[in-house]
Design an enzyme around this catalytic site. Structure first.
Site, PDB file in Angstrom:
ATOM      1  N   ASP A   7       0.864  -1.183   0.000  1.00  0.00           N
ATOM      2  CA  ASP A   7       0.000   0.000   0.000  1.00  0.00           C
ATOM      3  C   ASP A   7       0.898   1.229   0.000  1.00  0.00           C
ATOM      4  OD1 ASP A   7      -2.323   1.631   0.290  1.00  0.00           O
ATOM      5  OD2 ASP A   7      -1.873   1.834   2.427  1.00  0.00           O
ATOM      6  N   SER A   8       0.302   2.367  -0.305  1.00  0.00           N
ATOM      7  CA  SER A   8       1.057   3.620  -0.249  1.00  0.00           C
ATOM      8  C   SER A   8       1.489   3.937   1.179  1.00  0.00           C
ATOM      9  CB  SER A   8       0.185   4.752  -0.778  1.00  0.00           C
ATOM     10  OG  SER A   8      -1.020   4.812  -0.033  1.00  0.00           O
ATOM     11  N   TYR A  39      -0.309   8.502  -2.363  1.00  0.00           N
ATOM     12  CA  TYR A  39      -0.308   8.261  -3.807  1.00  0.00           C
ATOM     13  C   TYR A  39      -1.535   8.970  -4.435  1.00  0.00           C
ATOM     14  CZ  TYR A  39       3.051   4.285  -3.562  1.00  0.00           C
ATOM     15  OH  TYR A  39       4.147   3.478  -3.390  1.00  0.00           O
ATOM     16  N   GLY A  40      -2.506   9.274  -3.579  1.00  0.00           N
ATOM     17  CA  GLY A  40      -3.829   9.717  -4.046  1.00  0.00           C
ATOM     18  C   GLY A  40      -3.828  10.987  -4.867  1.00  0.00           C
ATOM     19  N   CYS A  71      -3.781  -0.785  -2.049  1.00  0.00           N
ATOM     20  CA  CYS A  71      -4.069   0.636  -2.271  1.00  0.00           C
ATOM     21  C   CYS A  71      -5.077   0.815  -3.410  1.00  0.00           C
ATOM     22  CB  CYS A  71      -2.755   1.331  -2.630  1.00  0.00           C
ATOM     23  SG  CYS A  71      -2.907   3.077  -2.961  1.00  0.00           S
ATOM     24  N   ASN A  72      -6.159   1.516  -3.123  1.00  0.00           N
ATOM     25  CA  ASN A  72      -7.183   1.753  -4.153  1.00  0.00           C
ATOM     26  C   ASN A  72      -6.639   2.613  -5.291  1.00  0.00           C
ATOM     27  OD1 ASN A  72     -10.288   1.115  -3.082  1.00  0.00           O
ATOM     28  ND2 ASN A  72      -8.736   1.234  -1.510  1.00  0.00           N
ATOM     29  N   THR A  73      -5.801   3.586  -4.949  1.00  0.00           N
ATOM     30  CA  THR A  73      -5.250   4.469  -5.982  1.00  0.00           C
ATOM     31  C   THR A  73      -4.324   3.674  -6.903  1.00  0.00           C
ATOM     32  OG1 THR A  73      -5.318   6.249  -4.342  1.00  0.00           O
ATOM     33  CG2 THR A  73      -4.069   6.665  -6.341  1.00  0.00           C
ATOM     34  N   GLU A 150      -5.124   8.918   9.946  1.00  0.00           N
ATOM     35  CA  GLU A 150      -3.712   8.826  10.345  1.00  0.00           C
ATOM     36  C   GLU A 150      -3.436   9.565  11.645  1.00  0.00           C
ATOM     37  OE1 GLU A 150      -1.039   9.435   7.086  1.00  0.00           O
ATOM     38  OE2 GLU A 150      -1.870   7.702   6.062  1.00  0.00           O
ATOM     39  N   CYS A 182     -11.100   3.459  -0.413  1.00  0.00           N
ATOM     40  CA  CYS A 182      -9.764   3.874   0.027  1.00  0.00           C
ATOM     41  C   CYS A 182      -9.408   3.025   1.233  1.00  0.00           C
ATOM     42  CB  CYS A 182      -9.793   5.355   0.407  1.00  0.00           C
ATOM     43  SG  CYS A 182      -8.281   5.939   1.173  1.00  0.00           S
ATOM     44  N   THR A 183      -8.123   2.659   1.309  1.00  0.00           N
ATOM     45  CA  THR A 183      -7.667   1.760   2.381  1.00  0.00           C
ATOM     46  C   THR A 183      -8.014   2.235   3.792  1.00  0.00           C
ATOM     47  OG1 THR A 183      -5.586   2.964   2.143  1.00  0.00           O
ATOM     48  CG2 THR A 183      -5.698   0.750   1.203  1.00  0.00           C
ATOM     49  N   HIS A 184      -8.029   3.556   3.978  1.00  0.00           N
ATOM     50  CA  HIS A 184      -8.227   4.086   5.337  1.00  0.00           C
ATOM     51  C   HIS A 184      -9.690   4.039   5.804  1.00  0.00           C
ATOM     52  CE1 HIS A 184      -4.316   5.609   4.334  1.00  0.00           C
ATOM     53  NE2 HIS A 184      -4.164   6.204   5.506  1.00  0.00           N
TER      54      HIS A 184
HETATM   55  N1  DGL Z   1      -3.854   3.944   0.097  1.00  0.00           N
HETATM   56  C1  DGL Z   1      -4.516   5.032  -0.591  1.00  0.00           C
HETATM   57  C2  DGL Z   1      -5.779   4.488  -1.274  1.00  0.00           C
HETATM   58  O1  DGL Z   1      -6.340   3.485  -0.887  1.00  0.00           O
HETATM   59  C3  DGL Z   1      -4.880   6.153   0.353  1.00  0.00           C
HETATM   60  C4  DGL Z   1      -3.686   6.989   0.797  1.00  0.00           C
HETATM   61  C5  DGL Z   1      -2.972   7.640  -0.365  1.00  0.00           C
HETATM   62  O2  DGL Z   1      -3.460   8.630  -0.950  1.00  0.00           O
HETATM   63  O3  DGL Z   1      -1.904   7.146  -0.715  1.00  0.00           O
HETATM   64  O4  DGL Z   1      -6.211   5.058  -2.235  1.00  0.00           O
END
Ligand code: DGL
Length: 259
Positions: A7-8, A39-40, A71-73, A150, A182-184
């Site tokens: 993940d990012s 990464y978003g 990571c979704n992005t 976070e 999104c992961t969070h």
């Molecule tokens: N892990 C990213 C996602 O799921 C969220 C955090 C980021 O922007 O890197 O899109």
């Protein structure tokens, strides 16, 4: 048999946690690119480059048989690129989440929240439309939720305000299902449920499990190694790691040699 998850940053631990709970006997390694998160809001080219470095690290160090892009992005922008570069199965979180959303919606109106990048890519929208073109999709980027998670502001009035700001416009459109793209966001599932108990919430950290099951061999090994790597050590990571997966050991790694 080993699985690699990247993940990012921190959020992908929600996916990691679901995987280690479900596949108890497998070795599962996690890499969070905490030095370069988020990464978003980065370009496709950069997301692809970073993603490949993360993949190379897990493949070269642990000989993994399956790579999960938590990571979704990265799943939205780099999945096909990664598949063209590595020789093991690569599983992203977008298609599994889209599949569950299309399955659960009753009124065929689905809301999606995610990073600016994920929403701009229309990845969820395309994937859902592929499954059922008659489904209406309403999307909203929800960038403030990542720093709030976070910062550990889970049950906090600022987070509630942000959630309402992002989700209410989708509810006003009549969606009955909301993709937490999104992961969070799975960390905020309870808070979202309290605010919108009628919404069906799609948690990609769970949606991805059946896809992983399809490409692994559960008969091999029972060493159950768990290791977490990050590209930077931050207090936020340690706190959230504790909240999501408890005491699993984490180490810092330098990705320079995996470029
Ligand atoms: N892990 C990213 C996602 O799921 C969220 C955090 C980021 O922007 O890197 O899109």
């Amino acid at each position: 048999m080993a699985i690699g998850v990247f993940d990012s940053g921190i959020g992908g631990l929600t996916v990691y946690s679901s995987i280690i709970e479900k596949f108890e006997s497998l070795d599962v390694y996690y890499l969070g690119d905490t030095a370069r998160v988020p990464y978003g809001n980065k370009s496709e080219e950069t997301i692809c480059r970073y993603s490949l470095e993360c993949a190379n690290f897990l493949i070269e160090q642990f000989d993994i048989s399956c790579l999960v892009v938590a990571c979704n992005t990265a799943s939205s922008f780099a999945l096909n690129f990664l598949r063209s570069k590595v020789s093991i199965p690569v599983i992203g979180v977008v298609d599994p989440g889209a599949k569950q959303a299309a399955y659960f919606t009753k009124n065929k109106k689905i809301g999606v929240i995610g990073t600016i990048g994920t929403i701009k890519s229309n990845s969820y929208s395309k994937s859902i439309k592929n499954l059922d073109p008659s489904i209406e999709i309403y999307q909203n980027p929800a960038p403030l939720l990542v720093p709030l998670v976070e910062e550990g502001r889970i049950n906090h009035k600022i987070t509630k305000l942000a959630l309402k700001e992002y989700i209410q416009p989708l509810v006003n459109k009549g969606v009955d299902t909301l993709v937490l793209g999104c992961t969070h966001y799975p960390v905020l599932k309870e808070e979202i449920h309290k605010l919108y108990p009628e919404l069906i919430l799609i948690d990609s950290s769970l949606a991805v499990l059946p896809e992983i099951e399809k490409c692994i061999d559960l008969s091999g090994g029972d060493t159950a190694k768990r290791l977490i790597f990050t590209t930077d050590r931050t207090e936020a990571f340690e706190l959230l790691k504790q909240r999501i997966v408890g005491d699993i050991k984490s180490e810092k790694v330098d990705l320079k040699e995996f470029v």
